[in-house]
Design a protein around this motif. Structure first.
Motif, short mmCIF file in Angstrom:
data_model
loop_
_atom_site.label_atom_id
_atom_site.label_comp_id
_atom_site.label_asym_id
_atom_site.label_seq_id
_atom_site.Cartn_x
_atom_site.Cartn_y
_atom_site.Cartn_z
N UNK A 23 0.62 -1.28 0.00
CA UNK A 23 -0.14 0.06 -0.01
C UNK A 23 0.86 1.17 -0.15
N UNK A 24 0.34 2.46 0.08
CA UNK A 24 0.88 3.74 0.19
C UNK A 24 1.98 3.74 1.46
N UNK A 25 1.42 2.85 2.65
CA UNK A 25 1.90 2.91 3.73
C UNK A 25 3.04 1.76 3.99
N UNK A 26 2.86 0.67 3.13
CA UNK A 26 3.60 -0.55 3.66
C UNK A 26 4.31 -1.07 2.28
N UNK A 27 5.47 -1.73 2.66
CA UNK A 27 6.31 -2.37 1.87
C UNK A 27 7.23 -3.44 2.20
N UNK A 52 12.57 -7.75 5.35
CA UNK A 52 12.51 -6.36 5.86
C UNK A 52 11.20 -5.68 5.47
N UNK A 53 10.84 -4.95 6.50
CA UNK A 53 9.31 -4.41 6.50
C UNK A 53 9.32 -2.97 6.47
N UNK A 55 8.92 6.84 9.93
CA UNK A 55 9.07 5.47 9.22
C UNK A 55 9.29 4.60 10.22
N UNK A 56 8.76 3.36 10.09
CA UNK A 56 9.06 2.07 10.73
C UNK A 56 9.74 1.26 9.95
N UNK A 57 10.87 0.51 10.59
CA UNK A 57 11.62 -0.37 9.62
C UNK A 57 11.84 -1.48 10.72
N UNK A 58 11.72 -2.74 9.85
CA UNK A 58 11.97 -3.89 10.65
C UNK A 58 12.93 -4.85 9.88
N UNK A 59 13.74 -5.81 10.44
CA UNK A 59 14.70 -6.78 9.43
C UNK A 59 14.61 -7.96 10.47
N UNK A 60 13.73 -8.87 10.13
CA UNK A 60 13.59 -10.31 10.69
C UNK A 60 14.48 -11.25 10.21
N UNK A 61 14.92 -12.13 11.06
CA UNK A 61 15.50 -13.27 10.43
C UNK A 61 14.82 -14.37 10.58
#
Length: 167
Positions: A34-38, A51-52, A62-68
């Protein structure tokens, strides 16, 4: 008058447009939900990282996550939480936490953008690079705690060990 124009430009700016450009440059396939998420899957040395990126216009952040991809069995969660605490003491930016819905460790960071002209390419590159470096650096510690049953402090010390010289 220039202040009003500047504020209008910043308000209409969506930092995920910059994220999309950078991901294209890296040739990493992504999904702009969406315009808010990728989301994007990125290959690493130890695993693929999920990555989110999420944009909140209300928070101007902007919130960013990187999960293993390293699921945590329920019996190992207390040890992983201790490792998270020890690991976070070693970080300058962001922090590690558990993604409880998926039982995965992840790196998190929120980037406030209020009062700026928007997200700069260099900021985003630094953010992604930092997350990947930290995930790669600490992945072995998480693996040793989760699958090897090692104590968190011992696993962290082993992961932080750096060799010097050549053999």
């Amino acid at each position: 008058m220039s202040t009003i124009q500047t504020q209008t430009r910043a308000e209409n700016f969506n930092p995920l447009d910059v994220v999309e450009q950078i991901l294209d440059d890296y040739a990493w396939p992504f999904d702009r939900c969406s315009d808010q998420e990728m989301t994007v899957q990125v290959p690493g040395r130890w695993c693929d990282y999920s990555m989110h990126f999420a944009w909140s216009e209300d928070a101007s952040a902007m919130h960013y996550t990187c999960a293993f991809d390293l699921p945590v069995p329920s019996e190992r969660k207390p040890a992983v939480h201790e490792l998270l605490s020890l690991t976070n003491e070693k970080l300058w930016l962001g922090h590690f936490c558990m993604w409880d819905d998926e039982n995965l460790p992840m790196f998190r960071y929120a980037l406030p953008l209020r009062g700026t002209q928007g997200l700069e390419t260099g900021q985003l590159e630094d953010l992604v690079e930092t997350a990947l470096l930290e995930c790669e650096r600490f992945y072995p510690a998480f693996q040793w705690v989760i699958w090897g049953g090692r104590p968190p402090h011992e696993a962290l010390m082993a992961a932080m060990f750096e060799t010097v010289g050549e053999a």
